[in-house]
Each structure stands twice: as structure tokens, then as C-alpha cells.
Design a protein around this motif. Sequence first.
Motif, PDB file in Angstrom:
ATOM      1  N   MET A   1      -4.797   0.670   3.006  1.00  0.00           N
ATOM      2  CA  MET A   1      -3.939   1.633   3.688  1.00  0.00           C
ATOM      3  C   MET A   1      -2.604   0.994   4.054  1.00  0.00           C
ATOM      4  O   MET A   1      -2.521  -0.205   4.238  1.00  0.00           O
ATOM      5  N   LYS A   2      -1.597   1.834   4.139  1.00  0.00           N
ATOM      6  CA  LYS A   2      -0.328   1.350   4.658  1.00  0.00           C
ATOM      7  C   LYS A   2      -0.483   1.247   6.164  1.00  0.00           C
ATOM      8  O   LYS A   2      -0.049   2.101   6.925  1.00  0.00           O
ATOM      9  N   LYS A   3      -1.152   0.195   6.609  1.00  0.00           N
ATOM     10  CA  LYS A   3      -1.498   0.066   8.011  1.00  0.00           C
ATOM     11  C   LYS A   3      -0.249   0.203   8.879  1.00  0.00           C
ATOM     12  O   LYS A   3       0.798  -0.324   8.549  1.00  0.00           O
ATOM     13  N   PRO A   4      -0.375   0.895  10.003  1.00  0.00           N
ATOM     14  CA  PRO A   4       0.778   1.268  10.802  1.00  0.00           C
ATOM     15  C   PRO A   4       1.737   0.131  11.136  1.00  0.00           C
ATOM     16  O   PRO A   4       2.921   0.230  10.880  1.00  0.00           O
TER      17      PRO A   4
ATOM     18  N   GLY B   1       4.282  -0.427   5.528  1.00  0.00           N
ATOM     19  CA  GLY B   1       3.536  -0.133   6.733  1.00  0.00           C
ATOM     20  C   GLY B   1       4.348   0.709   7.701  1.00  0.00           C
ATOM     21  O   GLY B   1       5.530   0.449   7.921  1.00  0.00           O
ATOM     22  N   GLY B   2       3.729   1.740   8.280  1.00  0.00           N
ATOM     23  CA  GLY B   2       4.433   2.660   9.155  1.00  0.00           C
ATOM     24  C   GLY B   2       4.788   3.957   8.460  1.00  0.00           C
ATOM     25  O   GLY B   2       5.054   4.966   9.104  1.00  0.00           O
ATOM     26  N   THR B   3       4.794   3.938   7.101  1.00  0.00           N
ATOM     27  CA  THR B   3       5.035   5.178   6.355  1.00  0.00           C
ATOM     28  C   THR B   3       3.752   5.979   6.188  1.00  0.00           C
ATOM     29  O   THR B   3       3.789   7.098   5.667  1.00  0.00           O
ATOM     30  N   SER B   4       2.625   5.436   6.611  1.00  0.00           N
ATOM     31  CA  SER B   4       1.364   6.168   6.540  1.00  0.00           C
ATOM     32  C   SER B   4       1.507   7.526   7.206  1.00  0.00           C
ATOM     33  O   SER B   4       2.049   7.642   8.306  1.00  0.00           O
TER      34      SER B   4
END
Length: 290
Positions: A1-4, A210-213
Motif C-alpha cells: 500500500m501507499k502507506k500514509p 505515500g500519502g496519495t492513498s
Amino acid sequence: MKKPLVGALFAVLLLGAGIAPATAATSHGAAPAARTAVKAEKAVRAKAVNFAGTVALSNCSGSVVRTPSSQPGDPALVLSNGHCLETGFPAPGAVVFNRSSSRSFTLLNASGSGVGTVRASKIAYGTMTDTDISVYQLTSTYAQIESRYGIKALELSTTHPVAGTAITVASGYWKRLYSCNVDGFVYRLKEGNWTWKDSVRYTSACQTIGGTSGSPVIDNATGKVVAVNNTGNEDGQRCTDNNPCEVDANGQVTVRQGINYAQETYGIAACIGTGNVFDLNRAGCALPKP
């Protein structure tokens, strides 16, 4: 996942050159005396994708969304990823359904400025099984949000996305737009303990971080949400966390380092009935049940 927030400091360095500008698809070569019908079609379709209706979560991105049948007086919905839930990653097979939440979201306007805060009343639906989505129900209606902030919800497409479509991933967390195309679809996308079905694969231009999730994936031509951004293979590893692998119908595994993915959203509307209430027993609803 694009982890936050994993790699967030590194991402800040990447973004030091500034926010990528919004761009609109334009048509070239039209004759001066173009037919009226063509002009009308362009007027409808040539809309610049921007940040209006997107939101920033504490750790992810998201968007205020509606179905084609949602009404102005219905409680508004926010779409993000299942792995962005404040309750943590849902286990394989788990579904979060109608769970109370008071989570807040920063609502953005077209230029990416925060115009206000909207708040959840509950997690209407969330899962990381077969797909990776969360849908929050807000305390505000669509009409109240539009009256107060001048922001309209993004509409969920009800049709399967098409390969080659020009898309924009709009991140409210980073206030950044990523433009590319739908490269194709993945029979099974496997990452760690989770497996997702019929995922969207981007062309290489969408280098999400990351953050684009939870960012909405918007069809540039229609302005509708066709998917929700969720992951990418960062290190070239095979089927591990942050390194999803593609598995075809014959079990053949393919690893594409640096390529990013999203989960389709066209099936969500079938699970939402009158009053924007999730009903997983509605005809055509194929989302996993609790």
C-alpha cells in the motif's frame, strides 16, 4: 500500500520543486467552422481536472463522492482506502460496516486550498478484501457543503474503466495531481496478506507516493471517479508489503517495479440505496459482506 506517512520526509524532498500544475486535455486541428455538435461535445468533455471535492485526511487522501442517484439532501460520502481507516488495516476477509466515526476531513477547492472541515458520522463501509476502499458518511449533506463552501461532490462512474483512458490522480494530502493513462487491468494484485481483484495499472507517468492513498482517479474526459489510488511496487520485491505483484488467471506472477495501481470503484454505486445508505443485499452489489 501507499502507506500514509511511510517515506513522507523523502516525499517532501521529491516535492521540493513545487506542486505539479493542473493540465486539461485539449483537442487540436479543429476547423474554424467546426460543426456545432462537435463544439458542444468539447464544451462538455474538455474539463480541467482540479482539486475541487478532494479532501485531506490526517494520513491519506480522499474525495467527497456521490452516486448518480444521490440527492442534494442526502448525507455526503467521502471515499478513501480501506488501509487509511483510523481503526487500522482490516484483516483479510474483514469488512467494517456502519461503525461510528467522528473523523474530520479538510475540504479543498479547485486550487487546492482548504476551505473548511467536514466530519464523519460513521464508517459506512470499509474493507481490504477484493478491493481497498473506505466510505465515510458525513454529518453534512451535499446541499449544505455546496451552500457553505461552493464545492460539488465528484460523481462515481458506474461503468468499468477502459484501457488507454487519460486519467488524473488527485491527492488532497499532498495537493498534487498525477496525470497518466490506464495501462491495463490486473486479474489479481497481491500485496502481503491482501489480494485485490481486477485492479487498475497506471502507465509509468503516475509516480504516486505515500500519502496519495485514497486519492480519486478521475477520467479526464468525463470528470467522474473511476478508481481509488492505493499502492505501487517500490523496491522490486515480489508480493510483499509495498511491493505488490500481478498474478494472472494461470497463476503467473509478474513484478513491475515503479508501477502503481488503483482499485476500481464502478461497483460501489450498486451497493448504495435511497438516502445514500449502504445495502449490501441490493441487486448488483458485489462488495464483500461482513
